[in-house]
Design an enzyme around this catalytic site. Structure first.
Site, PDB file in Angstrom:
ATOM      1  N   ARG A 158     -46.463 -92.072-138.000  1.00  0.00           N
ATOM      2  CA  ARG A 158     -46.681 -91.234-136.933  1.00  0.00           C
ATOM      3  C   ARG A 158     -46.447 -89.849-137.530  1.00  0.00           C
ATOM      4  NH1 ARG A 158     -44.472 -93.432-131.127  1.00  0.00           N
ATOM      5  NH2 ARG A 158     -46.114 -95.263-130.785  1.00  0.00           N
ATOM      6  N   SER A 213     -36.449 -92.466-132.221  1.00  0.00           N
ATOM      7  CA  SER A 213     -35.550 -92.767-131.060  1.00  0.00           C
ATOM      8  C   SER A 213     -34.169 -93.321-131.738  1.00  0.00           C
ATOM      9  CB  SER A 213     -36.247 -94.056-130.624  1.00  0.00           C
ATOM     10  OG  SER A 213     -35.764 -94.284-129.415  1.00  0.00           O
ATOM     11  N   GLU A 248     -43.704 -89.293-129.230  1.00  0.00           N
ATOM     12  CA  GLU A 248     -42.353 -89.771-129.657  1.00  0.00           C
ATOM     13  C   GLU A 248     -42.647 -90.505-131.181  1.00  0.00           C
ATOM     14  OE1 GLU A 248     -41.114 -93.548-127.850  1.00  0.00           O
ATOM     15  OE2 GLU A 248     -39.889 -94.151-129.423  1.00  0.00           O
ATOM     16  N   ARG A 282     -50.019 -96.326-132.907  1.00  0.00           N
ATOM     17  CA  ARG A 282     -49.720 -97.803-132.269  1.00  0.00           C
ATOM     18  C   ARG A 282     -50.309 -98.925-133.122  1.00  0.00           C
ATOM     19  NH1 ARG A 282     -46.564 -98.336-127.750  1.00  0.00           N
ATOM     20  NH2 ARG A 282     -47.188 -96.452-127.260  1.00  0.00           N
ATOM     21  N   ARG A 321     -44.702-105.326-134.949  1.00  0.00           N
ATOM     22  CA  ARG A 321     -44.829-105.385-133.304  1.00  0.00           C
ATOM     23  C   ARG A 321     -45.962-105.885-132.941  1.00  0.00           C
ATOM     24  NH1 ARG A 321     -41.192-100.059-131.980  1.00  0.00           N
ATOM     25  NH2 ARG A 321     -39.659-100.415-133.443  1.00  0.00           N
TER      26      ARG A 321
END
Length: 422
Positions: free
Chosen positions: A389, A350, A347, A275, A260
């Site tokens: 994560r 999802s 988070e 991230r 990403r």
RNA sequence: GGAGAGAUGGCAGAGCGGUUUAAUGCGGCGGUCUUGAAAACCGUUGUGGGCUUGUACCCCACCGGGGGUUCGAAUCCCUCUCUCUCCGCCA
């Protein structure tokens, strides 16, 4: 994509629903285009029909040796008229299509209405954040002598990448193995391996394109993109396919790296590996019949939660509000894991039901029985889990006063019995 | 990277400018026959869209994708993608 029939009915009602998702529907433009589309399409098809009939007549007349000059003359002006009409129709439909492709999915009725993440609804909590008798460190401080190396990654590539060494790399790999095994052995998912680069059609199918090109890494030379999530290749397996009812539900678990660009997140989470431009994820994907997709969403979310429970990591389950929902999702549960270093829930998964939104773009369908019309599938996916994560969560939650990190017992078999990361 | 062949309905496979909006076979579905089944026979069987309150009817588009030639294209031309065969290279 929403059903194009919706755009021919009550546009104001549709616009109102979309407003909850923060999207403004260009009502006037749509209704004008739709009116013109209707008349232009009817006219074009009439002209095509004319042409077909006359061409057939020419063929017959010629075969029987009759004089065709009269018919030929009558057809002369048709060509130009038809061409113009066809071109205009194509233009209108391209415009309509380009609008439809940027309209987000409608939120499910159970989704809380709201503007931002503050309006997300907590559904449940699991586990209790551990009380440390020392000040817990964050994963960067904890791991810089244990094999997490951001500086070397910055040298060989750039910011937002990581190099892992030794037992840290093994722990990371163990997590992937553990997740894949659990989902395939206990939750009924079929493990699948897919390409990490995809074409534009696939990204259009799952909804990353045309709106979110800036979030992707691309390889223009070959017209390919690096996948931002396994959702893209795995969901597109059923693009342009019609499956039989007996084959459903189809459940796939897939580990891939994800890429990403994180455009627009320049200031966010710059520290550590929360991230990254490249991270590993184990993804769950389901294809189901429309009548059971919400049940499937609950199940899939539970499958992701099971990983956190087995790792004994405290988390909470949030139902995203309408304004925080992603472009393609009708309903989403985020799982947020407790990070002692940040004293926050963050988070880590999802889980979404896309209903027929992706399936309509992809033409992914099923057939109830022989001879019945194909119907659109419902697609779902969820992280089970984001591996990087999860590693962060383990480092922070399992840290000890001596700076070492205990290995969760379910992972030890994957690490030759290793109990502590030093 | 070089040379060649190919892509047609669920599958196999014909068609190579009009008389077929794709022959034939297999498979699927329905029926006849049968106590039941099989066989045989008969019928039927693609996708999307338009029109329509809806259905039926009717109409349009689709023979790998895109473009072109023509009154008319599965068929001719250009281009892209993919598959296969041979050679080279290669984890």
């Amino acid at each position: 994509m929403l059903d194009s029939q919706l755009f021919r009915q009550d546009l104001n009602a549709l616009a109102e629903k979309l407003a909850a998702k923060g999207f403004q529907l260009p009502i006037e433009r749509l209704s004008n285009l739709e009116t013109e589309r209707k008349s232009c399409q009817t006219k074009t098809q009439q002209l095509q029909s004319d042409r077909n009939n006359r061409s057939k007549a020419i063929g017959k007349a010629k075969a029987s040796g009759q004089d065709i000059s009269e018919i030929m003359a009558s057809v002369a002006d048709l060509g130009e008229q038809l061409k113009q009409s066809e071109e205009r129709l194509e233009e209108i439909q391209r415009e309509l299509q380009s609008i439809l492709l940027t309209v987000p999915n409608l939120p499910h009725e159970s989704v809380p209405i709201g503007k931002s993440e503050e309006n997300n609804r907590e559904e449940r909590r699991w586990g209790t954040p551990k009380q440390f008798d020392f000040t817990p460190k964050d994963h960067v401080d904890l791991a810089n002598q244990k094999g997490l190396d951001f500086e070397t990654a910055a040298k060989i590539t750039g910011a937002r990448f990581v190099v892992m060494k030794g037992n840290m790399a093994k722990l990371h790999r163990a997590l992937i193995q553990f997740m894949l095994d659990l989902h395939s052995k206990e939750h009924g998912y079929t493990e699948i391996y897919v390409p990490y680069m995809v074409n534009a059609e696939s990204l259009l199918g799952t909804g990353q394109l045309p709106k979110f090109e800036a979030d992707l890494f691309s390889i223009p030379q070959q017209g390919l993109y690096l996948i931002p999530t396994a959702e893209v290749p795995v969901t597109n397996i059923l693009r342009d396919e019609i499956v039989n009812l007996e084959e459903l539900p189809l459940k796939f678990v897939c580990h891939t790296p994800c890429f990403r660009s994180e455009a627009g997140a320049y200031g966010k989470d710059t520290r550590g590996m929360i991230r990254q431009h490249q991270f590993e994820k184990v993804e769950l994907v389901q294809f189901v019949t429309p009548d059971r997709s919400y049940q499937a969403l609950e199940e899939l979310t539970h499958h992701a939660e099971t990983i956190l429970q087995r790792l004994d990591l405290p988390y909470r389950t949030m139902s995203l509000c309408s304004g925080d929902l992603g472009f393609s999702a009708a309903k989403t549960y985020d799982l947020e894991v407790w990070l002692p270093g940040q004293q926050k829930y963050r988070e880590i998964s999802s889980c979404s039901n896309f209903e027929a939104f992706q399936a309509r773009r992809m033409k992914a369908r099923f057939r109830k029985a022989q001879g019945e019309k194909p119907e659109l599938l419902h697609t779902l996916n969820g992280s089970g889990l984001a591996v990087g994560r999860t590693l962060v969560a383990i480092l922070e939650n399992y840290q000890q006063s001596d700076g070492k990190i205990a290995i969760p017992s379910v992972l030890q078999p994957y690490l030759n019995g290793l109990q502590v990361l030093e």
